[in-house]
Design a protein around this motif. Structure first.
Motif, PDB file in Angstrom:
ATOM      1  N   GLY A 264     -40.362 -79.126 -22.978  1.00  0.00           N
ATOM      2  CA  GLY A 264     -39.384 -80.061 -22.462  1.00  0.00           C
ATOM      3  C   GLY A 264     -38.046 -79.417 -22.166  1.00  0.00           C
ATOM      4  O   GLY A 264     -37.159 -80.055 -21.608  1.00  0.00           O
ATOM      5  N   SER A 265     -37.882 -78.173 -22.557  1.00  0.00           N
ATOM      6  CA  SER A 265     -36.620 -77.472 -22.342  1.00  0.00           C
ATOM      7  C   SER A 265     -36.497 -77.008 -20.895  1.00  0.00           C
ATOM      8  O   SER A 265     -37.485 -76.629 -20.257  1.00  0.00           O
ATOM      9  CB  SER A 265     -36.523 -76.252 -23.262  1.00  0.00           C
ATOM     10  N   CYS A 266     -35.252 -77.030 -20.388  1.00  0.00           N
ATOM     11  CA  CYS A 266     -34.973 -76.499 -19.052  1.00  0.00           C
ATOM     12  C   CYS A 266     -34.157 -75.215 -19.120  1.00  0.00           C
ATOM     13  O   CYS A 266     -33.530 -74.811 -18.137  1.00  0.00           O
ATOM     14  CB  CYS A 266     -34.245 -77.554 -18.214  1.00  0.00           C
ATOM     15  N   SER A 298     -48.034 -91.421 -15.637  1.00  0.00           N
ATOM     16  CA  SER A 298     -48.075 -92.085 -16.943  1.00  0.00           C
ATOM     17  C   SER A 298     -48.608 -91.138 -18.002  1.00  0.00           C
ATOM     18  O   SER A 298     -49.231 -90.118 -17.691  1.00  0.00           O
ATOM     19  CB  SER A 298     -48.961 -93.325 -16.889  1.00  0.00           C
ATOM     20  N   VAL A 299     -48.375 -91.495 -19.250  1.00  0.00           N
ATOM     21  CA  VAL A 299     -48.872 -90.656 -20.331  1.00  0.00           C
ATOM     22  C   VAL A 299     -50.394 -90.615 -20.331  1.00  0.00           C
ATOM     23  O   VAL A 299     -51.002 -89.580 -20.648  1.00  0.00           O
ATOM     24  CB  VAL A 299     -48.323 -91.134 -21.697  1.00  0.00           C
ATOM     25  N   ALA A 300     -51.042 -91.721 -19.927  1.00  0.00           N
ATOM     26  CA  ALA A 300     -52.504 -91.736 -19.861  1.00  0.00           C
ATOM     27  C   ALA A 300     -53.006 -90.753 -18.803  1.00  0.00           C
ATOM     28  O   ALA A 300     -53.994 -90.030 -19.027  1.00  0.00           O
ATOM     29  CB  ALA A 300     -53.000 -93.143 -19.553  1.00  0.00           C
ATOM     30  N   ASP A 301     -52.301 -90.714 -17.660  1.00  0.00           N
ATOM     31  CA  ASP A 301     -52.676 -89.767 -16.605  1.00  0.00           C
ATOM     32  C   ASP A 301     -52.562 -88.322 -17.107  1.00  0.00           C
ATOM     33  O   ASP A 301     -53.451 -87.492 -16.862  1.00  0.00           O
ATOM     34  CB  ASP A 301     -51.772 -89.933 -15.377  1.00  0.00           C
ATOM     35  N   GLU A 343     -38.937 -86.836 -23.166  1.00  0.00           N
ATOM     36  CA  GLU A 343     -39.210 -86.716 -24.599  1.00  0.00           C
ATOM     37  C   GLU A 343     -40.260 -87.725 -25.054  1.00  0.00           C
ATOM     38  O   GLU A 343     -41.197 -87.384 -25.790  1.00  0.00           O
ATOM     39  CB  GLU A 343     -37.928 -86.929 -25.411  1.00  0.00           C
ATOM     40  N   GLN A 344     -40.094 -88.987 -24.615  1.00  0.00           N
ATOM     41  CA  GLN A 344     -41.015 -90.026 -25.051  1.00  0.00           C
ATOM     42  C   GLN A 344     -42.418 -89.802 -24.508  1.00  0.00           C
ATOM     43  O   GLN A 344     -43.415 -90.005 -25.216  1.00  0.00           O
ATOM     44  CB  GLN A 344     -40.507 -91.403 -24.629  1.00  0.00           C
ATOM     45  N   LEU A 345     -42.507 -89.366 -23.259  1.00  0.00           N
ATOM     46  CA  LEU A 345     -43.832 -89.096 -22.708  1.00  0.00           C
ATOM     47  C   LEU A 345     -44.521 -87.971 -23.472  1.00  0.00           C
ATOM     48  O   LEU A 345     -45.702 -88.094 -23.844  1.00  0.00           O
ATOM     49  CB  LEU A 345     -43.734 -88.748 -21.224  1.00  0.00           C
ATOM     50  N   LEU A 346     -43.801 -86.886 -23.718  1.00  0.00           N
ATOM     51  CA  LEU A 346     -44.414 -85.758 -24.433  1.00  0.00           C
ATOM     52  C   LEU A 346     -44.753 -86.135 -25.875  1.00  0.00           C
ATOM     53  O   LEU A 346     -45.776 -85.690 -26.418  1.00  0.00           O
ATOM     54  CB  LEU A 346     -43.485 -84.548 -24.387  1.00  0.00           C
ATOM     55  N   ALA A 347     -43.910 -86.962 -26.506  1.00  0.00           N
ATOM     56  CA  ALA A 347     -44.201 -87.415 -27.872  1.00  0.00           C
ATOM     57  C   ALA A 347     -45.456 -88.275 -27.894  1.00  0.00           C
ATOM     58  O   ALA A 347     -46.342 -88.098 -28.752  1.00  0.00           O
ATOM     59  CB  ALA A 347     -43.006 -88.188 -28.427  1.00  0.00           C
ATOM     60  N   ASN A 348     -45.558 -89.217 -26.962  1.00  0.00           N
ATOM     61  CA  ASN A 348     -46.750 -90.074 -26.903  1.00  0.00           C
ATOM     62  C   ASN A 348     -47.988 -89.274 -26.548  1.00  0.00           C
ATOM     63  O   ASN A 348     -49.090 -89.536 -27.061  1.00  0.00           O
ATOM     64  CB  ASN A 348     -46.540 -91.196 -25.883  1.00  0.00           C
ATOM     65  N   LEU A 349     -47.804 -88.282 -25.684  1.00  0.00           N
ATOM     66  CA  LEU A 349     -48.916 -87.405 -25.322  1.00  0.00           C
ATOM     67  C   LEU A 349     -49.420 -86.648 -26.547  1.00  0.00           C
ATOM     68  O   LEU A 349     -50.637 -86.522 -26.763  1.00  0.00           O
ATOM     69  CB  LEU A 349     -48.458 -86.425 -24.245  1.00  0.00           C
ATOM     70  N   VAL A 363     -44.280 -76.223 -29.027  1.00  0.00           N
ATOM     71  CA  VAL A 363     -43.364 -77.179 -28.413  1.00  0.00           C
ATOM     72  C   VAL A 363     -42.045 -76.463 -28.137  1.00  0.00           C
ATOM     73  O   VAL A 363     -41.459 -75.844 -29.037  1.00  0.00           O
ATOM     74  CB  VAL A 363     -43.114 -78.400 -29.326  1.00  0.00           C
ATOM     75  N   ALA A 364     -41.567 -76.549 -26.903  1.00  0.00           N
ATOM     76  CA  ALA A 364     -40.332 -75.866 -26.503  1.00  0.00           C
ATOM     77  C   ALA A 364     -39.232 -76.893 -26.264  1.00  0.00           C
ATOM     78  O   ALA A 364     -39.421 -77.853 -25.515  1.00  0.00           O
ATOM     79  CB  ALA A 364     -40.559 -75.042 -25.243  1.00  0.00           C
ATOM     80  N   GLY A 365     -38.087 -76.658 -26.917  1.00  0.00           N
ATOM     81  CA  GLY A 365     -36.931 -77.535 -26.771  1.00  0.00           C
ATOM     82  C   GLY A 365     -36.648 -78.286 -28.061  1.00  0.00           C
ATOM     83  O   GLY A 365     -37.561 -78.865 -28.663  1.00  0.00           O
ATOM     84  N   GLY A 366     -35.384 -78.250 -28.502  1.00  0.00           N
ATOM     85  CA  GLY A 366     -35.029 -78.898 -29.758  1.00  0.00           C
ATOM     86  C   GLY A 366     -35.225 -80.399 -29.733  1.00  0.00           C
ATOM     87  O   GLY A 366     -35.813 -80.985 -30.651  1.00  0.00           O
ATOM     88  N   GLU A 367     -34.730 -81.075 -28.671  1.00  0.00           N
ATOM     89  CA  GLU A 367     -34.875 -82.525 -28.573  1.00  0.00           C
ATOM     90  C   GLU A 367     -36.348 -82.905 -28.434  1.00  0.00           C
ATOM     91  O   GLU A 367     -36.820 -83.863 -29.053  1.00  0.00           O
ATOM     92  CB  GLU A 367     -34.071 -83.050 -27.378  1.00  0.00           C
ATOM     93  N   THR A 368     -37.080 -82.148 -27.633  1.00  0.00           N
ATOM     94  CA  THR A 368     -38.508 -82.414 -27.460  1.00  0.00           C
ATOM     95  C   THR A 368     -39.262 -82.228 -28.764  1.00  0.00           C
ATOM     96  O   THR A 368     -40.103 -83.061 -29.142  1.00  0.00           O
ATOM     97  CB  THR A 368     -39.093 -81.481 -26.383  1.00  0.00           C
ATOM     98  N   SER A 369     -38.962 -81.149 -29.488  1.00  0.00           N
ATOM     99  CA  SER A 369     -39.640 -80.897 -30.760  1.00  0.00           C
ATOM    100  C   SER A 369     -39.390 -82.028 -31.750  1.00  0.00           C
ATOM    101  O   SER A 369     -40.302 -82.468 -32.459  1.00  0.00           O
ATOM    102  CB  SER A 369     -39.166 -79.570 -31.353  1.00  0.00           C
ATOM    103  N   GLY A 370     -38.142 -82.497 -31.805  1.00  0.00           N
ATOM    104  CA  GLY A 370     -37.827 -83.594 -32.711  1.00  0.00           C
ATOM    105  C   GLY A 370     -38.619 -84.841 -32.386  1.00  0.00           C
ATOM    106  O   GLY A 370     -39.157 -85.513 -33.284  1.00  0.00           O
ATOM    107  N   ALA A 371     -38.712 -85.177 -31.099  1.00  0.00           N
ATOM    108  CA  ALA A 371     -39.453 -86.368 -30.682  1.00  0.00           C
ATOM    109  C   ALA A 371     -40.941 -86.224 -30.963  1.00  0.00           C
ATOM    110  O   ALA A 371     -41.600 -87.161 -31.448  1.00  0.00           O
ATOM    111  CB  ALA A 371     -39.220 -86.628 -29.191  1.00  0.00           C
ATOM    112  N   VAL A 372     -41.498 -85.050 -30.700  1.00  0.00           N
ATOM    113  CA  VAL A 372     -42.928 -84.820 -30.903  1.00  0.00           C
ATOM    114  C   VAL A 372     -43.288 -84.885 -32.384  1.00  0.00           C
ATOM    115  O   VAL A 372     -44.246 -85.566 -32.780  1.00  0.00           O
ATOM    116  CB  VAL A 372     -43.346 -83.463 -30.290  1.00  0.00           C
TER     117      VAL A 372
END
Length: 426
Positions: A264-266, A298-301, A343-349, A363-372
């Motif tokens: 999730g990091s840029c 979508s997360v399902a996709d 973040e939410q999509l990757l967490a739900n995924l 998992v790459a990215g601090g905010e993404t890692s926290g959400a996941v």
């Protein structure tokens, strides 16, 4: 019974907490990482160091202060003797905080008259000279951090940056004082305290400087900085005969299951790692925030794509993009909304993948890692082998049983996504 908890640390994001936990473990302390503010009565077992991972770097300053104080209270109740407030080695923050407000609140809570602030981490290319933070050979303000989507850093003068965030007077411990040794550092701190300073940026350009600072801070109740500042702290307790040596393992047993990379990091480093994985032929799917917002993606996709393309080698799901493209998305969707969507999509995924036999996550990215990690329900981590400076493999304590490499966006070599798996055993 003698208290085993010596160092209690509060980190403002998950990957930073893991980075710090690795530093303490690598220097011989039995270390446990806890996710979120501990509940009342939480036991840390026989840990000599506990690192609490918060998601407080970019939230409202008042909320960050409240979470940090609640964590400090839990650590104090458990008997911690020395406290660390850990933030990013690139000093990620805004004019409103949150480094200054949290540091000042912790100083008041712990009755600390003066504390240092040192985000230096030379092994990762972060050094401080004359109060200015360098990323490699570039000033922070000339580095890719100037385009960070949440905390753009456009001033390398950390004294000035920190002073804008706090009512506490901010000063400098220059490199010549650090090089002169612990006695010189403590003499300057004494004079600075008398002159009304409360927070002191400390220069450091080598690991040796961090170890000297660590020695000088043997009796400090509170230390603030990046993970590097913890390099010299365990030795103080070792000289007192209170810790032994707990070497970090070179490999880690991992639960059987499928692997995946979620990015999730840029940051420049992560974008390079994404490209290296694509160039190596790894299946890769890009998350497009505008498509997520419109319902086209979508997360399902995404989950169906991952399940279809999974083999013994990890597939990559990423949202990383160039700064101009990120800015355009932020202008269209709003800065916070764009980030939260991804973040939410990757967490739900991650939850869907966990339920389909995935047990190994990079998992790459601090905010993404926290959400996941929050979505996966992980509450604590044991520290495994170091993949790159500041990035270890970890294994969750309790259920679910997962192997996790939680990477700050800026860390790791270009081949990180390809080689991290080499340190895992079945």
């Amino acid at each position: 019974m003698t208290n085993s908890l010596l160092i209690g640390a509060i980190a403002d994001d998950l990957t930073g907490a893991t980075d710090l936990a690795l530093m303490l473990a690598r220097n011989g302390m039995k270390t446990v990482q806890v996710i979120g503010v501990p509940t009342e009565g939480t036991s840390f077992g026989d840990a000599e160091a506990v690192v609490i991972a918060l998601k407080s770097r970019t939230i409202a300053a008042d909320d960050a202060v409240a979470m940090s104080l609640a964590s400090a209270m839990a650590l104090q109740a458990a008997g911690a003797e020395q406290f660390i407030f850990k933030y990013c080695s690139t000093f990620d923050s805004t004019a409103a905080g949150n480094i200054g407000p949290v540091a000042e609140a912790l100083m008041d809570f712990l009755d600390v008259p003066i504390a240092i602030a040192c985000p230096a981490f030379p092994a990762a290319g972060r050094s401080i000279y004359q109060g200015h933070l360098f990323v490699g050979s570039a000033l922070l303000s000339d580095s890719p951090m100037r385009d960070h989507p949440l905390t753009p850093m456009r001033d390398a003068n950390l004294v000035r940056v920190l002073q804008a965030q706090t009512s506490a007077r901010v000063g400098l411990i220059p490199l010549d004082i650090v090089s002169a040794g612990p006695a010189s550092i403590n003499a300057l701190l004494g004079k600075a305290q008398q002159a009304g300073f409360r927070l002191m940026i400390a220069d450091a350009v080598r690991d040796a400087d961090l170890r000297v600072l660590g020695s000088a801070l043997a009796g400090a109740r509170l230390v603030t900085g990046g993970s590097g500042i913890a390099m010299g702290l365990p030795e103080n307790f070792r000289q007192q005969g209170r810790i032994g040596a707990e070497p970090v393992p070179e490999r880690m047993a991992a639960p059987k299951g499928k692997p995946v990379i979620l990015a999730g990091s840029c940051s420049t480093a992560t974008r390079g790692q994404v490209q290296a994985a694509i160039d190596a032929g790894r299946p890769a799917l890009r998350i497009v925030p505008a498509d997520v917002a419109s319902g086209v993606q979508s997360v399902a996709d995404v989950a169906n794509w991952v399940l279809k393309h999974t083999s013994t080698k990890p597939v990559l799901v990423y949202s990383s993009d160039e700064p101009d493209a990120v800015l355009a998305v932020q202008e269209k969707l709003g800065r916070e909304e764009a980030g939260l969507l991804v973040e939410q999509l990757l967490a739900n995924l991650a939850v869907i993948l966990r339920d389909n036999g995935f047990t190994r996550f990079v998992v790459a990215g601090g905010e993404t890692s926290g959400a996941v990690v929050a979505a996966l329900g992980v509450q604590a981590l044991q520290i495994g082998p170091e993949i790159a400076p500041g990035v270890p493999w970890t294994r969750s304590i309790g259920e679910p049983d997962l192997a996790l490499a939680l990477k700050s966006g800026n860390f790791g070599a270009p081949d990180f996504f390809l080689t991290a798996w080499d340190l895992l055993d079945d």
